[in-house]
Design an enzyme around this catalytic site. Structure first.
Site, PDB file in Angstrom:
ATOM      1  N   SER A  13       0.837  -1.197   0.000  1.00 18.49           N
ATOM      2  CA  SER A  13       0.000   0.000   0.000  1.00 18.49           C
ATOM      3  C   SER A  13       0.876   1.252   0.000  1.00 18.49           C
ATOM      4  O   SER A  13       1.600   1.518   0.959  1.00 18.49           O
ATOM      5  CB  SER A  13      -0.889  -0.041   1.258  1.00 18.49           C
ATOM      6  OG  SER A  13      -1.167   1.255   1.743  1.00 18.49           O
ATOM      7  N   TRP A 181      -8.106   6.345   9.378  1.00 19.44           N
ATOM      8  CA  TRP A 181      -7.723   5.689   8.133  1.00 19.44           C
ATOM      9  C   TRP A 181      -7.009   6.658   7.209  1.00 19.44           C
ATOM     10  O   TRP A 181      -7.511   7.751   6.930  1.00 19.44           O
ATOM     11  CB  TRP A 181      -8.962   5.146   7.426  1.00 19.44           C
ATOM     12  CG  TRP A 181      -8.710   4.639   6.042  1.00 19.44           C
ATOM     13  CD1 TRP A 181      -7.816   3.675   5.670  1.00 19.44           C
ATOM     14  CD2 TRP A 181      -9.356   5.083   4.841  1.00 19.44           C
ATOM     15  NE1 TRP A 181      -7.877   3.488   4.295  1.00 19.44           N
ATOM     16  CE2 TRP A 181      -8.820   4.340   3.773  1.00 19.44           C
ATOM     17  CE3 TRP A 181     -10.339   6.028   4.568  1.00 19.44           C
ATOM     18  CZ2 TRP A 181      -9.225   4.510   2.457  1.00 19.44           C
ATOM     19  CZ3 TRP A 181     -10.749   6.202   3.267  1.00 19.44           C
ATOM     20  CH2 TRP A 181     -10.200   5.443   2.218  1.00 19.44           C
ATOM     21  N   GLY A 182      -5.826   6.253   6.745  1.00 17.65           N
ATOM     22  CA  GLY A 182      -5.151   7.010   5.699  1.00 17.65           C
ATOM     23  C   GLY A 182      -3.975   7.818   6.184  1.00 17.65           C
ATOM     24  O   GLY A 182      -3.957   8.322   7.304  1.00 17.65           O
ATOM     25  N   ASP A 184      -3.375  10.568   5.269  1.00 13.16           N
ATOM     26  CA  ASP A 184      -3.839  11.955   5.363  1.00 13.16           C
ATOM     27  C   ASP A 184      -4.658  12.201   6.623  1.00 13.16           C
ATOM     28  O   ASP A 184      -5.340  13.230   6.722  1.00 13.16           O
ATOM     29  CB  ASP A 184      -4.617  12.349   4.106  1.00 13.16           C
ATOM     30  CG  ASP A 184      -5.722  11.349   3.773  1.00 13.16           C
ATOM     31  OD1 ASP A 184      -5.937  10.405   4.563  1.00 13.16           O
ATOM     32  OD2 ASP A 184      -6.378  11.518   2.731  1.00 13.16           O
TER      33      ASP A 184
END
Lengths: 199, 199
Positions: A13, A181-182, A184
């Site tokens: 990922s 999540w992420g 960012d």
């Protein structure tokens, strides 16, 4: 008590890679400890019905450009990988083995950088061995241990635990019971640490 | 020359609402002009094969919490809408009509806030009329015009243009030829404006 950030990741990922590059800064600023949770993203997708952004062509096209911009703003090297998507089962089992040997940090550095800065095809066993050996790791020893049922079971358990906690993608962070999540959302993670979220 | 930010949005998208709350600050800081592009997100999903995050249950569950955190960090009111997802065809056609009448700003304020701060069911025509009238707008006049073929065609053309430019979700921004997706990429939009991106 030291605060913890759980970091669920898969080497395949690119967003996990970008997040991983930011962890030293996060720990330096907050004093939090990172708890690494290797998981198999393919297993998470299968269990949740989620899928890679590249399954929607327009989204896949955008994601590459977005990741490049994120990397540029972070000031870290990044390039797409021609072998993407990579089957990371062996690599993630290797992470569990490396974690048991307390060499996860150099292992992750070697693997993440090979894929997301050097465009190596880490779906090829001989490439994996070459990359790990170049990093001074016992490549063959680690790869042999990926056949160990206890290692296999631990990766499977990590993945199942992730899904049971609500994980649907990578990277995913937990601060106490709060999920993020992420790459960012590291600003949210940091904010949760400062606010002393305990779940 | 004044820089422009194109803002593709759908009132039914909570991320579009959050982005919209940040536009006055963006224009104040950068001097850029916002070009509003009402589109039908359902049409974009259909054309691109993308789907709402709620189509993956674990993602849907997370998104609500994530949007709440984003709103809290932005310092703007937000609550989920019990009627979500809403069929926004009439509302988006109304946006095109309002844009032609140069009353898009009060129209968007009324509609976005009704859905994403007041939990109104804007899938109901009588609720739409009540909300627009409370905002001092000619509600019935606007709603009648949603049956005008020219209005219908303009919304359709906006949506098709969005897809042809690579849009797959909402909100989406363009600075020149550069595309940015999500309320969480407004920092990238602002950076592109400062760097003078022209496409």
């Amino acid at each position: 008590m030291t605060q913890q950030v759980e970091f669920y990741f898969d080497y395949g990922s690119p967003a996990s890679y970008l997040a991983w590059t930011q962890l030293p800064g996060l720990t330096a600023r907050t004093g939090a400890a990172i708890v690494h949770r290797p998981m198999l993203l393919g297993g998470v997708f299968k269990a949740t019905g989620n899928s890679s952004p590249i399954s929607v062509p327009a989204k896949g096209a955008y994601m590459g450009r977005d990741l490049e911009r994120c990397a540029r703003h972070m000031g870290v090297p990044f390039r797409s990988n021609d072998a993407f998507p990579i089957n990371t089962l062996g690599l993630m089992r290797g992470a569990v083995a490396a974690q048991r040997d307390e060499i996860l940090e150099p292992y992750s550095t070697a693997v993440f950088e090979a894929i997301w800065t050097q465009n190596r095809d880490m779906g090829q066993p001989e490439t994996i061995v070459a990359v790990l050996e170049a990093a001074g790791l016992d490549a063959r020893g680690l790869m042999e241990r990926t056949a160990d049922p206890a290692i296999k079971d631990e990766l499977k358990a990590n993945t199942e635990q992730a899904v049971s906690r609500g994980v649907f993608g990578a990277p995913t962070f937990f601060v106490g019971g709060e999920m993020f999540w992420g790459q960012d959302r590291l600003d949210h993670v940091e904010r949760a640490l400062r606010e002393g979220a305990t779940g």
